[in-house]
Structure formats: C-alpha cells, structure tokens
Design an enzyme around this catalytic site. Sequence first.
Site, PDB file in Angstrom:
ATOM      1  N   CYS A 159      28.970 -20.779 -10.874  1.00 54.52           N
ATOM      2  CA  CYS A 159      29.303 -22.139 -11.311  1.00 54.52           C
ATOM      3  C   CYS A 159      30.688 -22.424 -10.741  1.00 54.52           C
ATOM      4  O   CYS A 159      30.931 -22.131  -9.575  1.00 54.52           O
ATOM      5  CB  CYS A 159      29.233 -22.267 -12.834  1.00 54.52           C
ATOM      6  SG  CYS A 159      30.111 -20.986 -13.752  1.00 54.52           S
ATOM      7  N   ALA A 160      31.592 -22.996 -11.510  1.00 56.12           N
ATOM      8  CA  ALA A 160      32.942 -23.229 -10.995  1.00 56.12           C
ATOM      9  C   ALA A 160      33.782 -21.963 -11.111  1.00 56.12           C
ATOM     10  O   ALA A 160      34.316 -21.450 -10.128  1.00 56.12           O
ATOM     11  CB  ALA A 160      33.597 -24.388 -11.744  1.00 56.12           C
TER      12      ALA A 160
END
Length: 269
Positions: A159-160
Amino acid sequence: MTQLPEVPSTDTELTGVRNFRDVGGLPTLDGRRVRFGRLYRSGHLAHASEADTVFLSGLGLHTVFDFRNAADHKLDGYDVELPGVRNVSIPLSDPADGAEFWRLVRDGNIEQLRSILAGGKGTERMIASYRSIITDRTAEHSRVLHALAEDSVPALMHCAAGKDRAGLSIAVALLAVGVGKEAIEADYLKSNDAHRRYKVQRSDTSAAGMSDEVMELLNPLFGARAEYLAAAFTTIEESWGSTDRYLTEGLRLAPETREKLRERLVEDA
C-alpha cells in the site's frame, strides 16, 4: 513469544522502497513454514531507485498487488514498471482516509491536530478502520487469495506504508494457509523498525511543525500496534464465529482453493 526465523537475504533495505520483506519462514500451526521467495510485502514502489528496480526485477515476481487509492497515487505517484510483472490495482480504504483529514495531518497546526487526534482519537480511528476493512472488503481479499491460489505467485503486496492495508491483506493470506495469529503479529510489528517506518510528510518542517507533541499525535497513524491487528482478528470472530467460517463464508474459499494456497505458499510436510 513467537521466535521469527533467521532473516534471509531477501529482507533487504532498499533505497526508495520502505518496509520491504519476505514473509517466508513464518511457522504454520501444523509445524511447517511459509516458503521463502513466494510472498513479499512493502510500501509503495513509486520512488524505487534504479538499484531497487534491479533487485525487485530479480525476484521473479508474477504479480504486484497495489492496495493504494487515487489519493495515494496523486501524492506519491504510480509504481515503477517491473519488466514482465503484472500490476493489479485493488484499492482498499486508507485508515486515515479523507482528503480533509490528510490535509490537516500535513498542514494543520497544533490546535487542529489536537482536535482530531488527541485523547485517543487517532487510535480509535485506526481500530475502526481495521475492523471495517475486515467486514467491508471481503470481495477484495477474496480476489487476492483466489489469484494467489491460481497463478499470481511469487507476489508482492503493498500500500503506501506497507503497514495497514498491505498488513491486513498479508495477515488474511497467512491465516488462510494456517499461520498462527502470534506469528502474524510478530511479522506485522516489524513495520515499526526505524528503517521501515513511513516518513511523516508535513508541509511545516520547522521545529514547531515537527515537535515532539506533533509526532506523538501523529504516531497512532504511522505506527503498527498490536491492538490494531487484534481488533481485526476480534472482528473476524465476532462476525463469523471462527477463522474457518470467515475464510469459507466471508471470503468464499473452497477447500480445494485453500489447499492450492498451501501448496503454493507453504513448505511440503
């Protein structure tokens, strides 16, 4: 406390990719271990250096699962291209989602940050989000696990920061192949290692803008906490009664699909 195996060479600190690691070696409840070189996790690949890209390209990846949303892509950019690797975008809810919320995190003064995060509000937000990802994202997690069972291994999930959305997706995959919750938690908490943590981005980088109080207020959003993962596991029990029912009824995993997952991800007995 679960003892994690010796860290393999694939637990590499990359220049532009944070929180990268192979989840191989984690023990299953039947005495086996997750295979090395089959399932990786990390933060986003948008800032991967040339050396990072060469390293990642050498892993033999089949698929990269990107759980970021449009706001993430706008902030950090899209992943670098890895030759011959399939990129699959499956947006999941960000525990700190909301443009206005993120604006305050990045640009808010101390009074504004206190109003949205003080008094345990940041922790409460994270716990609520972990619970909602489990209940509201069964279709997405089912899609990931079916893909892993069919043809997507070796795979990288990110994800981030590689902590929340990727962390939960990795946790679900590990539950599906029989890794115990304690071992899953031990791997999850490695995201707190100093070289792995997502770098907090603030527009005000002065001493006041990055003060100890500001960092303490923001810490619940950027740290991995056992209570977050525990909330996800509790939600599974509350909603489905057991992990097995969650996998079969919630994620629609047939016994043969779970067996394929084990064959692909777990060492032979």
